[in-house]
Design a protein around this motif. Sequence first.
Motif: not given
Length: 478
Positions: A246-249, A259-260, A312-314
């Motif tokens: 989801t974050a990459r998308g 923010l994720i 890496k994304y949170i």
Amino acid sequence: MAHDYSYKAVMARDNEIMKKALGMDYEKYESGNIAFDYEALMNDVGLSLEEIIQIQRSVGVGNTPLLELKNLTALARKISPKGKGARIFVKDEQCNPSGSFKDRRASISAYMAQKLGYKGIAAATSGNYGAAVASQAAMRNLPCIIVQECFDSRKIGQPEILEKQRKCESYGAEVVQLTVGPELFYTYLRILEDTGYFNASLYSNFGIAGVETLGYEIIQQCRSMVGRDPDVIMVTNAGGGNLTGTARGAQKAGAEKTLIFGASVDLAGLSMASDHDFNRKSFTTGHTGFGMPYATDPDHSDVPRSAARPLKYIDDYLLVKQGEVFYITEALAQLEGMERGPAGNTSLTAAFALAQTLDEDQIIVVQETEYTGAGKSPQPQLSFAKENGIELKFGNSDEEVPGKNIILPDHPSRIKVRHADLDKMKKSYIRKAAQHVHATTATEEDIHYLMAETRKDREFVIAALKENNIEIKQPILN
Ligand SMILES: Cc1ncc(COP(=O)(O)O)c(C=O)c1O
């Protein structure tokens, strides 16, 4: 020569078996020490986002509605300080063919299995992913085997997992049901070896690339509905693929400020590998029993390097209580007329808490719903918990103790923001990343890799490495 099927011999062949079952050699991504080339792994999916969208559309996956939850927002505002109470939206992922976002993941694996000429497809999962793989396999006319860990040693199974068996079988899959323990991986390896089927791993690059469309759609839909990007996307986190994809998308859609946040049910103190604890939890996914170990040690999955890397994304990780999720499940049904399943309602619960701390004009998108059914609803889950000795009561959510009681909040204001300690998790990640390759030294490349993996600065990474007696190799200067 006949194969040796002893536990030891099969486990020793796992790399070779996995290589055949995925048609991929992970060696080429390795640096020889801690670092590996994650972006190269993702690029090797070999499909653009547009192509993935096309594949998904051709099997009825994705393009699900984004809905505003006005009544839940109104409830949050009622108990918020003046001016607080962000707008809550939800992406209705139950509209996918098998009823969850997992269809996005499975659709790309099934496409690859067919494209690469595999005779069938298999997955080891007791959750929604099994149903998703079975459904996608049915659409492509591929035989399918799902291996589930579903019973404790008394042969008693969680209602949700038993329901999943029926769902997978109804799509025509063969379901292998096991008791909790290490035999899951052994059995799965044997099935892959015996059948030559494609391993539709939850953690492959194909699966994660399939989830990118979810983040991408959320941003596009939010822009067209409210004219801007959401402030927060709230993602239920277990193995980490949901959050990573989801974050990459969202990044691919150009959402720079969104923010994720991850959200999991707090099951601290319960061990997922324990026969005793197995049936003492009311949630089979989206909980810390998966969320913590997979975030801090993503590479212990069924592929050599996991494409699901949530740290890496949170941006923040919120924890909710079991009783709170039951409460919000009912609130969603009774206030919004949407009866949905537990995993999606985990992030909704966290969003309900967070909304009370954000301004009224801010936007939180709850990234998914999932279908619900006979085994997933609060009633069978609470009855099962009671039969397994869990005390049920109304009261203060802070007093809930996983495995001992479930406390249904006696007022919605009990549902509060509770943060997991991300820095602690990141330190743990660095330790395990070094252990994974038995590293005793870290190079400049490793340091940069760990900074990107944890989104921390150089000092943090070096301090964590030193704490674990990893020697820092100085770069050679010319
Ligand atoms: C409906 C649903 N939401 C969220 C999750 C969590 O996804 P992940 O394991 O990728 O973190 C799952 C996984 O089991 C799921 O089935």
